[in-house]
Write an enzyme that holds these catalytic residues in place. Structure first.
Site, PDB file in Angstrom:
ATOM      1  N   SER A 254       0.768  -0.897   0.027  1.00 19.07           N
ATOM      2  CA  SER A 254      -0.017   0.097   0.042  1.00 19.07           C
ATOM      3  C   SER A 254       1.140   1.199  -0.060  1.00 19.07           C
ATOM      4  O   SER A 254       1.722   1.442   1.102  1.00 19.07           O
ATOM      5  CB  SER A 254      -0.912  -0.075   1.305  1.00 19.07           C
ATOM      6  OG  SER A 254      -0.142  -0.239   2.297  1.00 19.07           O
ATOM      7  N   CYS A 255       1.139   1.903  -1.175  1.00 16.64           N
ATOM      8  CA  CYS A 255       1.792   3.022  -1.218  1.00 16.64           C
ATOM      9  C   CYS A 255       1.609   4.053  -0.242  1.00 16.64           C
ATOM     10  O   CYS A 255       0.682   4.291   0.385  1.00 16.64           O
ATOM     11  CB  CYS A 255       1.452   3.823  -2.571  1.00 16.64           C
ATOM     12  SG  CYS A 255       1.842   3.131  -4.118  1.00 16.64           S
TER      13      CYS A 255
END
Ligand SMILES: Cc1cc2nc3c(=O)[nH]c(=O)nc-3n(C[C@H](O)[C@H](O)[C@H](O)COP(=O)(O)OP(=O)(O)OC[C@H]3O[C@@H](n4cnc5c(N)ncnc54)[C@H](O)[C@@H]3O)c2cc1C
Lengths: 409, 103
Positions: free
Chosen positions: B101-102
């Site tokens: 998850s950036c």
């Protein structure tokens, strides 16, 4: 005459217009920049508006004042890009041909993506602070609110400025303490992530700070819809959070014209080489800032560092040389933690935020992953730097590449 | 990194228990990882798992949203199959890397 067209005159587009006009011969290269909005908003300032720290007009200036002479500024909506034919069409029917295109149309909130969000409670007990309008409406609401359940929710990842919702929580805590109603307010922080942040060391530090300030974190909460009748958030796995005041970061998506031109993914982000910042598909298109799909924060600091790389690589492309500049995903974010203090994180594609000092090893003056007064001043000063240096593409005394010096492993 | 034995096969896993080499994955391994997550693997799970493997090994990134829109399963169904944190659990069982998850 050869043509460069820049889409979006926000942080990234404005920086590029300034950098390029300085070096490209006016007889040889025309530069045109397009934006639908004549106003430039200092978005990091939106965070402070709900609490009356900044007011409505403190964060807005005319875009035209930041665009250099010799660059044509068109105020209109981008309708479509034909990347095979190198033509941009605007909403007014005008078309622009280009030799090189720079896309910098950012990412924007899409409250309509969540059922129930923009119903009867929108801007009554449900607010965002990611738009100028939302932040101002929330300021008015908070003036007379007497307390209850305040829920902060992140609807989808990625969203721009990943630390802003945490800062909002910290500043809200301070605001209610100073108003003398903190005991009447329960603050909940609900997020689809498994913790306060994505990377381990920062998550730990920020998670502890939330706890200290009695802010309850509700992790792994992926919002399905808002029940505005009963004022509840409902997640896909059926969990419910009741609210009296909901402050939401709605789904963030890239610009609509990207979808109309079939140039992006399902959130309208454009596939971009994370090192060269050139489109993966089209050799004469560069993508700067929030509009791209590169795996780092969507933040102004990233746009600033990345603009050096886009500039160098675009110059190389113009001169037919290989693209040698490589972006490392460098991001640098001040985090307001309330009561006149702040923290700071500095990281890139490979290195998670680590404790230490910045920018000078051992000296600072800023403390990484530490909660200090000077970090807060860093954030305060940033507004001045943004308007006076950053947008104009001037050199800042900061390297675009991240450095390990000053970091503790 | 740690070593684990699934279905009589010794494999390397990350700190959080994700296979470090997706080629170590077999259906039998998947069944046992799923058990550790409290999931009894059925055909429905496997369809989703195979979809995820296929996409990830092609270099695509997936989100809960994109899976919900893929036509393979809707978001609610995805949660029903892998309660709590569906993408993380499903990726672990699929033997691919933990979803980034950036930031
Ligand atoms: C509340 C908040 C707090 C933040 N705090 C920080 C912070 O502390 N530090 C930090 O580094 N960053 C922060 N950011 C993020 C930062 O503001 C953005 O990441 C940055 O401005 C992105 O720059 P950009 O050029 O990619 O896009 P933008 O600056 O958003 O510009 C995009 C432009 O494209 C235009 N546009 C879009 N679609 C169209 C169209 N169809 N036609 C014509 N024009 C169009 C828009 O009008 C806009 O001017 C914050 C953001 C918010 C919302």
């Amino acid at each position: 005459m050869k043509k460069i067209v820049i889409l979006g005159a926000g942080t990234g587009g404005t920086i590029m217009a300034n950098k390029l006009r300085k070096v490209l011969d006016k007889e040889e290269w025309s530069i045109t920049i397009v934006d639908r909005d004549p106003n430039h908003y200092y978005q990091p300032g939106f965070l402070f508006i709900p609490f009356g720290i900044y007011n409505k007009y403190d964060v807005v200036k005319p875009k035209a004042s930041f665009i250099p002479s010799g660059v044509k500024f068109i105020v209109n909506s981008i309708n479509h890009v034909d990347a095979e034919k190198n033509v941009v069409s605007l909403a007014n029917g005008q078309t622009l041909e280009y030799d090189f295109l720079i896309v910098a149309t950012g990412t924007h909130i899409k409250p309509d993506e969540t059922p129930g969000l923009t119903g009867k409670e929108w801007y009554k007990s449900i607010f965002d602070f990611y738009s100028h309008q939302g932040a101002v409406a929330l300021q008015n609401f908070l003036k007379t609110w007497e307390g209850g359940n305040m829920v902060i929710n992140i609807a989808e990842i990625p969203y721009k400025c990943p630390v802003a919702p945490l800062e909002f929580a910290f500043l809200a805590d301070e605001f209610f303490v100073k108003k003398g109603i903190r005991d009447k307010v329960n603050i909940y922080f609900s997020t689809p992530l498994s913790g306060a942040f994505t990377k381990p060391k920062a998550t730990k530090m920020l998670g502890e700070l939330l706890k200290e300030k009695n802010i309850n974190i509700i992790p792994d909460f992926y919002l399905e819809r808002v029940d505005d009748e009963n004022k509840k958030l409902i997640s896909y796995d059926g969990r419910e959070i009741p609210f009296d005041l909901l402050t939401i970061i709605p789904v963030n998506m890239g610009a609509d014209w990207v979808a109309r031109s079939s140039m992006g993914d399902d959130l309208n982000y454009i596939a971009t080489d994370r090192y060269t910042l050139r489109s993966e598909k089209w050799e004469n298109i560069f993508v700067l800032g929030d509009a791209s799909n590169i795996p780092t924060s969507k933040a102004g600091s990233v746009v600033h560092f990345a603009s050096d790389i886009v500039f160098e690589n675009l110059m190389s492309a113009i001169e037919g040389r290989p693209l040698l500049a490589k972006f490392d995903g460098h991001s640098n974010c001040y985090i307001e933690t309330g009561f006149g203090k702040g923290s700071l994180i500095d990281f890139n594609y490979e290195t998670e935020p680590l404790p230490g000092t910045y920018p000078l090893p051992g000296v600072g003056p800023f403390g990484l992953l530490k909660n200090t007064r000077i970090n807060h001043y860093g954030k305060v000063m940033f507004r001045w730097i943004y308007w006076h240096l950053l947008l104009k593409g001037k050199e800042l005394p900061l390297e675009s590449q991240m450095t390990m010096a000053g970091k503790e492993l | 990194m740690a070593e684990k034995t699934y279905a009589g096969k010794s494999v390397n896993v990350t700190e959080d228990g994700y296979l470090t080499n997706p080629d170590d994955w077999t259906k039998e391994v998947a069944v046992e990882i799923a058990k550790e997550e409290g999931i009894e693997l059925n055909e429905k799970h496997l369809t989703v798992i195979e979809f995820i493997r296929d996409k990830i090994l092609k270099g695509e990134t997936l989100t809960i949203r994109s899976i919900g829109k893929s036509g393979i399963i809707d978001t609610k169904g995805f949660y029903d199959l892998f309660p709590g944190a569906p993408l993380k659990k499903a990726s672990k069982i699929a033997g691919v890397a933990k979803p980034a998850s950036c930031v």
